[in-house]
Design an enzyme around this catalytic site. Structure first.
Site, short mmCIF file in Angstrom:
data_model
loop_
_atom_site.label_atom_id
_atom_site.label_comp_id
_atom_site.label_asym_id
_atom_site.label_seq_id
_atom_site.Cartn_x
_atom_site.Cartn_y
_atom_site.Cartn_z
N LYS A 1 -0.11 21.08 41.38
CA LYS A 1 1.00 21.45 42.25
C LYS A 1 2.11 22.13 41.47
CE LYS A 1 4.72 19.59 43.19
NZ LYS A 1 5.83 18.64 43.39
N ASP B 1 2.90 20.06 48.34
CA ASP B 1 3.63 18.81 48.11
C ASP B 1 3.56 17.97 49.38
OD1 ASP B 1 5.36 19.98 49.90
OD2 ASP B 1 7.12 19.88 48.60
#
Length: 218
Positions: A124, A142
């Site tokens: 991420k 996220d």
């Protein structure tokens, strides 16, 4: 060529946000890839607002990655102790800085593979760097992106972050992919809240599975 209902949903999503949020950017404050990387590492399970309150003093003391690499966990910790999980993050920041200096000549790498070699940098965070710092098509997932895309129905009952990323990448046009990441985050942060979404303020209820289901159960 027939366009699927799913693709129609994506097209409507893009059309709405291109009109109502043409500029969508990270709310983290940074001046270069090094500062953004530090801020993103600090932002894990922490608000951008808190990170932005912390980084000015941190960057004042460590203006470059070389300065941070020459520091210690204890010193870094003193600057970030108001952030969630400061012990782990101090270790990761020192490790990240030392790895960048040792293995990449003091320059934050600009590709997904090398970014993920840095302590504290998962997929991420690496995707955030690609999308925000290096302006490359990428979809960081996220908690906001995962929740909102599932709730709207852009992803159908996606069980993992990776599955969500693949689905979003497959359906959003490449040229808006990185901006779509910000659209999803900002929509999740200010309108499509986790516990009580503000459906009355939402402009995309017509394409939202959650809202349509709520209407049908009244």
């Amino acid at each position: 060529m027939k366009i699927s209902k799913t693709q129609q949903k994506y097209d409507a999503f893009v059309a709405y946000f291109e009109e109502h949020m043409p500029i969508a950017e990270s709310e983290l404050q940074y001046k270069n890839p090094y500062q953004l990387l530090v801020a993103v590492i600090l932002s894990a399970q922490c608000t951008d607002k808190r990170v932005n309150m912390t980084t000015p003093a941190l960057f004042g003391r460590f203006p470059t990655v070389n300065d941070m690499a020459a520091s210690s966990v204890e010193e870094i910790y003193a600057y970030i102790k108001s952030i969630s999980y400061p012990n782990n993050k101090a270790k990761n920041l020192l490790g990240m800085a030392q790895t960048v200096v040792r293995d990449f000549g003091g320059i934050v790498p600009d590709n997904l593979e090398d970014l993920q070699k840095l302590p504290g940098v998962g997929r991420k965070t690496a995707n955030v760097m690609m999308a925000v710092a290096f302006r490359q098509p990428a979809m960081p997932v996220d908690t906001h992106v995962f929740r909102v895309s599932n709730r709207i129905g852009l992803t159908k009952n996606s069980k993992s972050v990776m599955e969500t990323e693949k689905t979003l990448v497959a359906h959003f046009p490449q040229e808006v992919l990185s901006k779509a990441h910000h659209w999803l985050i900002l929509h999740g942060r200010y309108v499509c809240l986790a516990r009580k979404p503000k459906c009355e303020e939402c402009g995309i209820t017509e394409i939202c599975d959650y809202y349509q289901k709520k209407l049908n159960t009244k």
